[in-house]
Design an enzyme around this catalytic site. Structure first.
Site, mmCIF file in Angstrom:
data_model
loop_
_atom_site.group_PDB
_atom_site.id
_atom_site.type_symbol
_atom_site.label_atom_id
_atom_site.label_comp_id
_atom_site.label_asym_id
_atom_site.label_seq_id
_atom_site.Cartn_x
_atom_site.Cartn_y
_atom_site.Cartn_z
ATOM 1 N N ASP A 1 -13.472 -3.808 28.815
ATOM 2 C CA ASP A 1 -13.223 -4.362 30.137
ATOM 3 C C ASP A 1 -13.752 -5.776 30.320
ATOM 4 O O ASP A 1 -14.760 -5.965 30.993
ATOM 5 C CB ASP A 1 -13.862 -3.448 31.195
ATOM 6 C CG ASP A 1 -13.337 -3.755 32.583
ATOM 7 O OD1 ASP A 1 -12.380 -4.522 32.680
ATOM 8 O OD2 ASP A 1 -13.897 -3.220 33.557
ATOM 9 N N GLU B 1 -15.996 -11.705 36.571
ATOM 10 C CA GLU B 1 -16.677 -10.472 36.992
ATOM 11 C C GLU B 1 -17.914 -10.192 36.150
ATOM 12 O O GLU B 1 -18.955 -9.782 36.673
ATOM 13 C CB GLU B 1 -15.692 -9.301 36.889
ATOM 14 C CG GLU B 1 -16.322 -7.942 37.117
ATOM 15 C CD GLU B 1 -15.319 -6.797 36.984
ATOM 16 O OE1 GLU B 1 -14.117 -7.055 36.758
ATOM 17 O OE2 GLU B 1 -15.746 -5.638 37.120
ATOM 18 N N GLU C 1 -8.908 5.001 36.659
ATOM 19 C CA GLU C 1 -9.888 4.804 37.727
ATOM 20 C C GLU C 1 -9.395 5.373 39.058
ATOM 21 O O GLU C 1 -9.476 4.725 40.092
ATOM 22 C CB GLU C 1 -10.243 3.322 37.865
ATOM 23 C CG GLU C 1 -10.822 2.750 36.593
ATOM 24 C CD GLU C 1 -11.301 1.301 36.719
ATOM 25 O OE1 GLU C 1 -12.300 0.983 36.078
ATOM 26 O OE2 GLU C 1 -10.662 0.524 37.430
HETATM 27 C C1 BDP Z 1 -12.413 -3.615 36.121
HETATM 28 C C2 BDP Z 1 -12.858 -3.906 37.508
HETATM 29 C C3 BDP Z 1 -12.125 -3.129 38.558
HETATM 30 C C4 BDP Z 1 -10.629 -3.214 38.300
HETATM 31 C C5 BDP Z 1 -10.317 -2.743 36.908
HETATM 32 C C6 BDP Z 1 -8.862 -2.927 36.513
HETATM 33 O O1 BDP Z 1 -14.244 -3.649 37.588
HETATM 34 O O2 BDP Z 1 -12.487 -3.646 39.805
HETATM 35 O O3 BDP Z 1 -9.916 -2.468 39.230
HETATM 36 O O4 BDP Z 1 -11.038 -3.489 35.987
HETATM 37 O O5 BDP Z 1 -8.597 -3.810 35.714
HETATM 38 O O6 BDP Z 1 -12.752 -4.735 35.372
HETATM 39 O O7 BDP Z 1 -7.990 -2.200 36.966
#
Ligand code: BDP
Length: 720
Positions: free
Chosen positions: A382, A410, A308
């Protein structure tokens, strides 16, 4: 004279006042309320707790003793004196050799390990006593909390004999807290770390945070977001982290930091962050030395790399193992560790996102330094309401793995939905990887029982903020509590944990505990049903992930789109992860992969995760898939309505503040469950082209209505 005596009385009353007494039941006290016991158990406890005997002192013993005093003050009405000489009618804290000197023999030290304890009722100096025995002070602290809990639950004390030792070494919270006090995916207010005022001012709340965590066995905390900024590693912020470490140390909690991989460039002004570059290696060594000067027991680094948009070793064509080992070698001389996240999916990889972490990490098995542990999310995508367990569990026998769960919700309704995560933890941990024959459950993989491991652990993304009740709702506190219990013993029962939590948080009255536990135990399945039934995943709205967005298909990356995950079209719905699709099933152990390759031998709860099936596919119930989907959405809504009815019957047992909060949140949850159901059905019926099953209500609004809903300023979302 009288005034002095009065002042002294007031001072000691203040010392003994239960935490947060000024604002009765606002949730601040969590499960550590220590309410006055009924007459019989109170007398039984008082008869064994006339004094507290600590045979040696240390900062950890001091906080254990203070907790026992606080607990007894609440439970019995008086806080006994603390003595260093043995006597009966006391709670005695003793190491195994100290206990032997008191004539308490036959206590086997081995099973207690470094952090375990045993609580026994024995005679000391001719009188009954409750003896907490451990090898180390940490065990005595954990034993003290457990004894208070057992006493509160009305456990018969005369025959008590409880032994408990954690099955995992690292029991960590991960705070996704930013230095500006915003919390990524946080729904309980701002960060509890008031970075700006640290280290000069330390909010007393930090101590209560440590107490709460110690009470459930958590022994490590990562203070800052995995999406890390360079500033956390500057002297100014190291001093702030050091202050927190000083506060947590007596509670046997170590501090860790998320490290930004490119820090050598950003802070050290180097040209590169390449793990094989000697200047980069020297920079990290110096940084580690600096950290350990400030925090001698610093735990180590947590790293999110090449995921990401975060920098990482792949930027230099190096592997994740080379990246992890770079940091590991910097902290190794100090006894530190590196926790390296396997949550990676690459910008340009067109493959199924569910495959990518395994594809990257599996070939590296055996290449990590001994002080590295790889942190793997519970599922391959996720933190969805339901995901099959991550195929890396059982897939890397030569690498220590820890599981990462998300305690903050979340994807499960933020702070307001009542969703008890115990069943989610339990389901994942009890899943059998079949990696080394039957019984190779995820729990046992983590414990190092499937392949022996040097390091073991679990991480939970914290749901803690500066809201008065810490977690945004009373019922969210249960998820923090349950996480601690599962990290201590990954094979514990979610239901047993819910019972303990309910009894301590509200009342042990069985007329209350029974219905509340039933409601909690069904709550996660309800959320799965109204959000993403039968193996659907990632149907949430863009960015903030609040509410439904199954129609979203226009985001830059295909694997950010709900339409990518549901693959709904005229032919059917679901993600084909068999050989005819992405073949992600092949990442599981062969015996399991064979079962998952066939929709008929795939658990129905995971059907659409692994298979694209026709709308008229026949389910075990005899219904078609489409009808079954609608049935699940309806059931989710009905289950929330049932929770509302249950809660309404429980009003007499709950204080008005916490009753009203849960009541209001359940109303919101019901509205949102209806919204999820209606919006999902409105969208998927455009694909299925099938009528709703008999009796099912049509959505309240047209699809356009749901698609047009916008939620600016949703909490917890980095972009706002
Ligand atoms: C996702 C989230 C994000 C996190 C990412 C992570 O949406 O905000 O940064 O995981 O775990 O669930 O790095």
């Amino acid at each position: 004279m009288f005034r002095r005596a009065m002042a002294a009385m007031l001072a000691s009353a203040a010392l003994l006042a239960p935490l947060g007494a000024a604002r009765a039941e606002d949730g601040y006290q969590l499960w550590l309320r220590y309410p006055r016991l009924a007459e019989a158990p109170r007398a039984a406890l008082a008869a064994r707790a006339g004094a507290i005997v600590a045979l040696h002192r240390s900062p950890t013993i001091d906080v254990a003793v203070a907790e026992v005093q606080r607990g007894l003050a609440g439970l019995t009405g008086s806080a006994p004196a603390v003595l260093s000489q043995p006597q009966g009618n006391a709670i005695v804290l003793a190491t195994v050799p100290e206990a032997a000197r008191l004539g308490i023999g036959g206590l086997d030290a081995a099973p207690l390990g470094e952090e375990g304890f045993r609580i026994v009722s024995r005679s000391v100096a001719g009188k009954p006593a409750l003896v907490i025995v451990a090898n180390k002070d940490a065990g005595l602290l954990y034993g003290a909390f457990r004894l208070l809990e057992l006493a509160e639950m009305g456990t018969p004390l005369d025959t008590i004999d409880v032994t408990s030792a954690p099955k995992l070494q690292l029991r960590m919270l991960n705070h996704w807290d930013n230095l500006d006090r915003s919390v990524e995916r946080g729904y309980a207010g701002q960060s509890i770390w008031d970075w700006w005022k640290l280290p000069g001012y330390a909010d007393p709340r930090y101590t209560d945070y440590a107490r709460a965590n110690a009470s459930i066995g958590i022994n490590g905390t990562v203070l800052n977001n995995v999406n890390a900024v360079k500033e956390s590693l500057t002297p100014r912020y190291i001093a702030k982290a050091a202050k927190l470490a000083d506060i947590f140390r007596p509670y046997h909690i170590r501090v860790y930091l998320s490290a930004r991989f490119s820090a050598p460039i950003e802070l050290g002004h180097l040209k590169t962050a390449d793990p094989l570059d000697p200047a980069v290696q020297a920079w990290w060594k110096d940084k580690a030395d600096e950290l350990y000067r400030a925090i001698p027991d610093f735990g180590g680094f947590l790293v999110k790399a090449n995921s990401e948009g975060q920098p990482g070793p792949q930027d230099y064509h190096r592997t994740h193992a080379e990246g992890a080992n770079l940091l590991a070698r910097a902290v190794a001389p100090h006894g530190g560790i590196v926790i390296y996240r396997a949550f990676v999916y690459s910008q340009d990889n067109p493959k199924d996102r569910a495959r990518q972490a395994y594809d990257d990490f599996k070939p590296l098995d055996g290449q990590f330094d001994p002080n590295v542990i790889v942190q793997v999310k519970n599922g391959a995508i996720d933190f969805q309401p339901r995901e099959p367990f991550h195929p890396l569990f059982g897939g890397m026998p030569k690498t220590p793995l820890m599981a990462e769960f998300q305690i903050t919700k979340e994807y499960l309704g933020f702070a307001t939905h009542l969703v008890y995560l115990g069943p989610l933890f339990e389901e994942v941990l009890r899943s059998d990887t079949l990696a080394n024959g039957r019984g190779s459950t995820v729990a046992r993989v983590l414990e190092g029982k499937v392949a022996p491991e040097r390091l073991t652990g679990m991480a939970g993304v914290a749901n803690i903020g500066d809201d008065r009740d810490w977690s945004g709702s009373t019922f969210n506190q249960a998820n923090w509590y349950a996480y601690g219990r599962f990290a201590w013993d990954p094979e514990v029962s979610a239901e047993a944990v819910a019972r303990e939590w309910t009894a301590m948080t509200f009342t042990p009255d069985p007329r209350f505990v029974g219905p509340v536990v039933a409601m909690m135990m069904g709550s996660r399945e309800a959320a799965v049903d109204y959000m993403t039934p039968l193996g659907l995943a990632h149907q949430m709205a863009t960015g903030h992930h609040y509410g439904p967005g199954p129609w979203v298909g226009n985001l830059a990356r295909p694997d950010w789109n709900p339409t990518y995950y549901a693959h709904a079209d005229a032919s059917g719905i679901g993600f084909d992860r068999t050989k005819s699709g992405s073949d992600a099933v092949d990442q599981y152990a062969p015996a399991l992969a064979r079962l998952l390759a066939d929709p008929k031998t795939t658990p129905e709860r995971d059907l659409l995760w692994f298979h694209h099936v026709g709308w008229d596919y026949r389910m075990q119930s005899g219904r078609t898939l489409w009808d079954e989907m609608v049935t699940h959405y309806d059931r989710g809504v009905a289950d929330v309505a049932a929770m509302q009815r249950t809660w309404a019957t429980l009003r007499p047992y709950v204080d008005p503040e916490r009753y009203a909060q849960a009541e209001a949140f359940l109303i919101a949850q019901h509205d949102e469950a209806v919204w999820w159901r209606d919006a999902s059905i409105a969208w998927f019926s455009t694909k299925s082209q099938r009528p709703l099953p008999a009796g099912a209500a049509p959505p309240a609004h047209s699809l356009d209505y749901y698609e047009a809903l916008q939620f600016p300023f949703a909490p917890g979302h980095p972009g706002g």
